[in-house]
Design an enzyme around this catalytic site. Structure first.
Site, PDB file in Angstrom:
ATOM      1  N   ARG A   4       8.850  -6.178 -14.974  1.00  0.00           N
ATOM      2  CA  ARG A   4       8.905  -7.017 -16.171  1.00  0.00           C
ATOM      3  C   ARG A   4       9.466  -6.321 -17.407  1.00  0.00           C
ATOM      4  NH1 ARG A   4       5.435  -8.361 -11.967  1.00  0.00           N
ATOM      5  NH2 ARG A   4       5.442 -10.622 -11.860  1.00  0.00           N
ATOM      6  N   HIS A  50      12.643  -8.548 -12.797  1.00  0.00           N
ATOM      7  CA  HIS A  50      13.675  -8.021 -11.883  1.00  0.00           C
ATOM      8  C   HIS A  50      15.103  -8.301 -12.367  1.00  0.00           C
ATOM      9  CE1 HIS A  50      10.485  -6.878  -9.301  1.00  0.00           C
ATOM     10  NE2 HIS A  50      10.325  -8.003  -8.633  1.00  0.00           N
ATOM     11  N   HIS A  73      12.699  -3.457  -2.684  1.00  0.00           N
ATOM     12  CA  HIS A  73      11.611  -4.428  -2.699  1.00  0.00           C
ATOM     13  C   HIS A  73      11.204  -4.865  -1.280  1.00  0.00           C
ATOM     14  CE1 HIS A  73       9.152  -7.752  -4.130  1.00  0.00           C
ATOM     15  NE2 HIS A  73       9.373  -7.377  -5.374  1.00  0.00           N
ATOM     16  N   ASP A 124      -0.957  -6.187  -7.786  1.00  0.00           N
ATOM     17  CA  ASP A 124       0.431  -6.361  -8.223  1.00  0.00           C
ATOM     18  C   ASP A 124       0.559  -5.521  -9.491  1.00  0.00           C
ATOM     19  OD1 ASP A 124       3.000  -7.231  -8.525  1.00  0.00           O
ATOM     20  OD2 ASP A 124       2.516  -9.319  -8.964  1.00  0.00           O
ATOM     21  N   GLU A 160       6.959  -0.440  -4.434  1.00  0.00           N
ATOM     22  CA  GLU A 160       8.210  -0.451  -5.205  1.00  0.00           C
ATOM     23  C   GLU A 160       8.203   0.737  -6.159  1.00  0.00           C
ATOM     24  OE1 GLU A 160       8.421  -4.469  -7.061  1.00  0.00           O
ATOM     25  OE2 GLU A 160       6.862  -4.914  -5.619  1.00  0.00           O
TER      26      GLU A 160
HETATM   27  C1  BGC Z   1       6.248  -8.588  -8.617  1.00  0.00           C
HETATM   28  C2  BGC Z   1       5.503  -9.807  -8.154  1.00  0.00           C
HETATM   29  C3  BGC Z   1       6.511 -10.821  -7.671  1.00  0.00           C
HETATM   30  C4  BGC Z   1       7.340 -10.184  -6.574  1.00  0.00           C
HETATM   31  C5  BGC Z   1       8.443 -11.093  -6.069  1.00  0.00           C
HETATM   32  C6  BGC Z   1       6.983  -8.035  -7.459  1.00  0.00           C
HETATM   33  O1  BGC Z   1       7.686  -6.898  -7.829  1.00  0.00           O
HETATM   34  O2  BGC Z   1       5.426  -7.632  -9.216  1.00  0.00           O
HETATM   35  O3  BGC Z   1       4.734 -10.350  -9.202  1.00  0.00           O
HETATM   36  O4  BGC Z   1       5.886 -11.980  -7.197  1.00  0.00           O
HETATM   37  O5  BGC Z   1       7.921  -9.006  -7.043  1.00  0.00           O
HETATM   38  O6  BGC Z   1       9.229 -11.547  -7.109  1.00  0.00           O
END
Ligand code: BGC
Length: 348
Positions: free
Chosen positions: A79, A104, A177, A250, A313
């Site tokens: 974010r 992202h 990812h 998360d 990640e």
């Molecule tokens: C995020 C999640 C998201 C996922 C897929 C992750 O890196 O932290 O909140 O749902 O990516 O977009």
């Protein structure tokens, strides 16, 4: 061994590269997004398991902007609050694709682009993809050239190397990812996997926007304490506001000692005995327990539901570009930066 496969799509020819070693382990990576499509390895019974989630067809990866299966995310993973930041006295606006914030880097992410296959090296089982991202791309400053190299070694290490140079200062925090399910991609919940993380602190989030508060908090006495192995599910349903904000894990954890020799994470599939060790020289890892998967159609007619995969990640911390006390993700103009993450498989 290294093989290539050309696939015709509505957006032209895509090249997949298959790397395999003498242990029966193989990976398939694509120049569509520099994506990791498949990661097959033998389980404790000698049966091959594909341990990463993905789509059934290559075409679906052109719109990989929701789950990010196997994606190479850039320029900034995670974010960015208010989808804006200041750098060298200038303000930059990027796409708001998650409420008021950016996730992202937005809809035109690097995982949806066709990358150049820059080099193939059969002797070391390695492929390098290259992407030129012009000045202003996604709203970021500077012409960035990013190379991602995948190498599969004979001792079952998948090495992912990021090498970047830009003609202006720019934030850069790329990640891979991939969603892992060490029991096999279609085998259901990952909550019984054992996980151990060498991470003594994490960055709590403000609320369900998942923007970090900026604090760095010790994991001691919290569900985020994975310093000794425990199942992913052991504490996941605790009444703990941080878990409630994100419907599970998360969150970004701070690696105690980021380096390429000692694993920062070890996970084991309870049904297959497949062990995954992860190494990196990046400072943080977003541990995501697949909370938002919701009967998502996947490879070979699989359906991926909540917590059917987990991601490790590796990255700079979320919203680091707006958080002065987090390590800076800024790549300085005309300097080459290089990061590496290794995923190693074996049998427990
Ligand atoms: C995020 C999640 C998201 C996922 C897929 C992750 O890196 O932290 O909140 O749902 O990516 O977009």
């Amino acid at each position: 061994m290294l093989q290539t496969q050309e696939i015709e799509t509505t957006k032209g020819t895509i090249t997949n590269i298959i790397l395999s070693n003498n242990q029966e382990t193989s990976v398939v990576v694509s120049n569509l997004g520099a994506t990791l499509l498949n990661f097959k390895t033998q389980d404790k019974n000698g049966k091959l398991q594909d341990i990463v989630l993905g789509f059934d067809t290559i075409e679906e990866y052109f719109s990989n902007t929701d789950t990010y299966f196997g994606a190479s995310v850039g320029r900034i993973a995670n974010r960015t609050e208010t989808a804006s930041f200041s750098l060298n006295g200038e303000t930059f606006q990027i796409d708001k694709n998650e409420g008021d914030n950016n996730l992202h880097s937005g809809p035109n992410g690097y995982q949806t682009r066709v990358w150049e296959v820059e080099s193939l090296d059969k002797s070391i089982n390695q492929v390098t993809f290259k992407l030129d991202s012009p000045d202003g791309d996604q709203g970021y400053p500077g012409h960035l050239t990013l190379k991602i190299t995948y190498q599969l070694t004979d001792d079952n290490q998948l090495k992912i190397t990021y090498q970047a140079i830009s003609d202006k200062d720019t934030p850069l925090s790329p990640t891979n990812h991939s969603y892992f399910n060490l029991n096999g991609h279609a085998s259901g919940s990952i909550e019984n996997h054992l996980l151990q993380l060498n991470a003594s602190a994490y960055t709590p989030i403000k609320d369900s926007t998942s923007i970090p508060t900026g604090q760095i908090v010790n994991v001691e006495g919290t569900p985020f304490d994975f310093r000794h192995p425990k199942t992913i599910g052991q504490d996941i349903n605790q009444t703990f506001d941080q878990l409630q904000f994100a419907s599970g894990y998360d969150h970004n954890l701070l690696l105690d000692d980021p380096n390429l020799q000692t694993a920062f994470a070890t996970a084991v599939g309870d049904k297959t005995g497949i062990k995954l060790e992860a190494f990196t020289n990046l400072p943080g890892v977003q541990f995501y327990s697949g909370n938002f998967l919701n009967n998502h159609p996947g490879k070979n007619q699989a359906s991926y539901d909540k917590r059917h995969g987990f991601c490790l990640e590796t990255q700079f911390f979320p919203n680091a570009i707006n958080t002065p006390n987090f390590p800076s993700p800024v790549l300085k103009a005309n300097e080459t930066n290089s990061y590496q993450t290794i995923y190693k498989v074996s049998i427990e």
